[in-house]
Design a protein around this motif. Structure first.
Motif: not given
Lengths: 380, 307
Positions: A260-273, A275-279, A288-290
């Motif tokens: 388990k680790n803590t982060s303010q971001w992950n690639k599966d965060l569900d918001n339109p911005a 999704k656009v960024f990861v793709d 994959l982005p970090s």
């Protein structure tokens, strides 16, 4: 190469007396770590930033990129050069807190804006805050505080905690202890850049702890996790995202699974911005982005949002426009606290395997709308 | 402090000492025989680790990876000797430091060019992973025990090589009087290349062995290089025996210092402050050891007496 031509162009502009900024143009100086240990972080921040600039297609944004080699003296020289001969309006890019401390106060004192895509030392969040300094990533303590919150939820009562003996490492243990409510089985400072943790692991084994919290960014974390997994000590581990970042997870391999680790971001965060960024990031760079890449991307978008609202020559208006943080963050909700540091949710992630690739998935929220412990000390 | 913890830490110290020995042996041979300060020795360690990671990734065999690491580091060492180092023997130490420092930069950026900036993956093979239980209920990773075994075997092999073979006799002769053995008809330049490649191979092997439990990344060799220099200064320059004793001393001092000093300070300080002061002092301990040895025996523990 586009980069060198940008730099060459910038030099020519400086020679040609083009020192006076053109109406609406913004010149950004990015000083980041592109060689030596820690280069992976700087490269991700740069790639995220450049990607956002490219996607916006805004001709008014000019970027100059230089490598600080993770050395404070070089970072200071580069900052002087960028301010004096390149005449940049905005500085950004620094990864490591010791470099940030060497550059940021001097730059903001000269009236430049600084947007931090990574380092968030406590000294600049409290008494040393500055109206021209904006942190788009986190205050250094944040992810560790979130780890403490997770430890409480998970019922850890006797943690062994360790971090390298330098300012960010001390901030890390302070951050964890600020929120964590249980006992400490042991508290240990390791050497910065240490690669062998056999001695520490032996002490963890002997300490009777029920859990381990560690902050060991980059290669240190890889070494620790591999050796920990091989030692037969099977206590649960929690740490900030830095040791479980996309860039290094593949090097840790199986040893990181389920951590388990803590982060303010992950690639599966569900918001339109996001999704656009990861793709877009995967399409552009084939990986994959970090979280560092997301921070670079958000930093560029913050800057672009301010450019759309105000002209950089009107510093007052530009500052107000930055402070509004009116951009679509890959993290979803994002706002600045009164000390220009983020107010954001911090998540708990778990390391999983997708096909052949190790990555993270979000399993919960550790802290909601979290600011930092230094806001009250900031008078500006 | 339990006896189990203490024994485990002694084993850890021994293991890190043995790995240091593999690095220091090459360094001390090269310095002893050729009078050359080779800062790029750490780069050969890195070459070994990266080769092992690449080969293990492609074939899945750890044994093959180790052999490839040995071969690649030896080859890199031989090439470097033929192309660059050869021109440096007659120069003063400052030129050597400058040129071999340049080699570090070339190796680092070259490795980044080939493998990228992100650390590579190299893991312990299944048959060596996990802990074993030693007599007395001590749990200790099998892989680290294997490293100790390999290191001691190599140390024994080196002693045999130096003491009982023709190559060893020539190496010792080269240390004692370079001009004389050249005059006696030994091809000194070939000998130099062999010694350099041998040192490089040992560094590469150390890199590959350690790479499996640490991170394989650009710049991994330099911290080890500094320790290796401390080891050969303590042990006496040019002495394999000195390198072994020095390496184990440094390994044990480092590990046990990190264990005892914070505990010692905790007797009269609060825990947090004791940890900070203890760790800071523990990291200085090996340099203090070096200073003490130098005061007592300026030529190192097993160094030849200065003429």
């Amino acid at each position: 190469m586009r980069l060198t031509s940008l730099i060459a162009g910038a030099c020519m502009a400086a020679l040609g007396g083009g020192a006076l900024a053109e109406e609406g143009k913004v010149k950004v100086g990015m000083i980041t770590t592109l060689s030596g240990g820690g280069a992976g972080l700087g490269i991700d921040v740069r790639d995220g930033f450049v990607l956002a600039a490219k996607m916006a297609g805004n001709d008014d944004l000019e970027i100059v990129i230089e490598d600080d080699q993770r050395k404070p003296d070089i970072a200071v020289k580069l900052a002087d050069k960028m301010i004096q001969s390149e005449k940049v309006d905005v500085l950004t890019g620094i990864i490591f807190s010791n470099l940030a401390m060497a550059v940021i106060p001097a730059a903001t004192a000269q009236g430049k804006f600084y947007l931090s895509p990574n380092a968030g030392p406590s000294a600049l969040a409290g008494k040393g805050c500055h109206p021209n300094y904006f942190n788009v990533a986190w205050q250094n303590d944040n992810l560790h505080e979130a780890a403490g919150a997770y430890a409480n939820d998970a019922g850890f009562a006797n943690s062994f905690i360790l971090a390298p003996n330098y300012p960010a490492g001390q901030d890390a243990l302070t951050g964890y202890k600020r929120i964590y409510e249980g006992e400490l089985a042991g508290e240990m400072f390791t050497q910065l850049g240490q690669t062998d943790y056999a001695a520490e692991i032996a002490q963890i084994r002997a300490s009777g702890a029920d859990s381990v919290f560690f902050f060991l960014p980059g290669g240190m974390g890889i070494s620790f996790l591999k050796q920990y997994a091989d030692s037969g000590v099977n206590l649960p581990v929690v740490g900030p995202a830095f040791s479980f970042d996309q860039g290094i997870l593949q090097a840790v391999g199986e040893a990181a699974m389920g951590v388990k680790n803590t982060s303010q971001w992950n690639k599966d965060l569900d918001n339109p911005a996001n999704k656009v960024f990861v793709d877009a990031f995967q399409a552009e760079y084939g990986r994959l982005p970090s979280l560092y890449a997301s921070q670079g991307y958000d930093t560029a978008n913050l800057l672009l949002s301010a450019m759309a609202k105000a002209d950089i020559s009107d510093a007052e208006a530009f500052r107000a426009a930055l402070k509004e943080a009116d951009f679509a963050s890959t993290r979803g909700d994002f706002a600045f606290a009164s000390n220009n540091h983020p107010i954001q949710d911090i998540y708990v992630r778990e390391v999983i395997k997708e096909g052949d690739v190790y990555t993270n998935k979000i399993i919960g929220v550790a802290l909601e709308d979290h600011s930092d412990a230094y806001v009250a000390d900031c008078k500006m | 402090m339990t006896p189990v913890l203490f024994i485990e830490q002694v084993l850890n110290g021994l293991q890190s000492g043995v790995m240091l020995f593999l690095m220091a042996a090459g360094l001390t041979l090269v310095f002893g025989v050729m009078g050359l300060i080779n800062l790029a020795h750490g780069s050969l360690y890195m070459v070994g680790a990266f080769t092992a990671a690449a080969v293990a990734g492609a074939t899945g065999s750890f044994a093959l990876a180790l052999m490839a690491a040995l071969a690649a580091a030896a080859a890199a060492g031989a090439i470097v000797e033929l192309v660059v180092i050869r021109r440096l023997y007659d120069r003063d130490h400052l030129d050597q430091v400058l040129a071999t420092f340049a080699l570090i930069l070339i190796f680092s950026e070259g490795t980044r060019y080939i493998f990228g900036s992100f650390p590579l993956f190299l893991d312990i093979p299944d048959y060596l992973s996990g802990p074993v239980t030693l007599p007395g209920g001590i749990q200790y990773p099998l892989y680290r025990l294997t490293i100790i075994g390999i290191g001691l075997t190599i140390a024994a092999g080196l002693f045999w090589l130096i003491s009982y073979t023709r190559l060893g006799i020539r190496i010792r002769a080269g240390e004692a009087d370079r001009e004389m053995i050249a005059a006696l008809g030994v091809d000194i330049s070939k000998l130099y290349t062999i010694v350099f490649a041998l040192g490089a191979a040992l560094a590469g092997l150390a890199g590959a062995l350690v790479g499996a439990i640490q991170s394989v990344q650009v710049g991994m060799g330099e911290p080890v290089l500094i320790l290796a220099f401390v080891v050969i200064v303590i042990g006496g320059i040019g002495s394999i025996k000195g390198a072994l004793v020095g390496a184990v001393l440094v390994g044990l001092t480092d590990t046990l210092g990190g264990l005892f000093l914070p505990a010692l300070f905790a007797l009269f300080m609060d825990n947090s402050a004791a940890q900070t002061t203890g760790s800071a002092l523990a990291s200085m301990l090996i340099y203090i050891l070096m200073a003490v040895v130098l005061v007592w025996r300026p030529q190192g523990l097993y160094g030849a007496r200065p003429a």
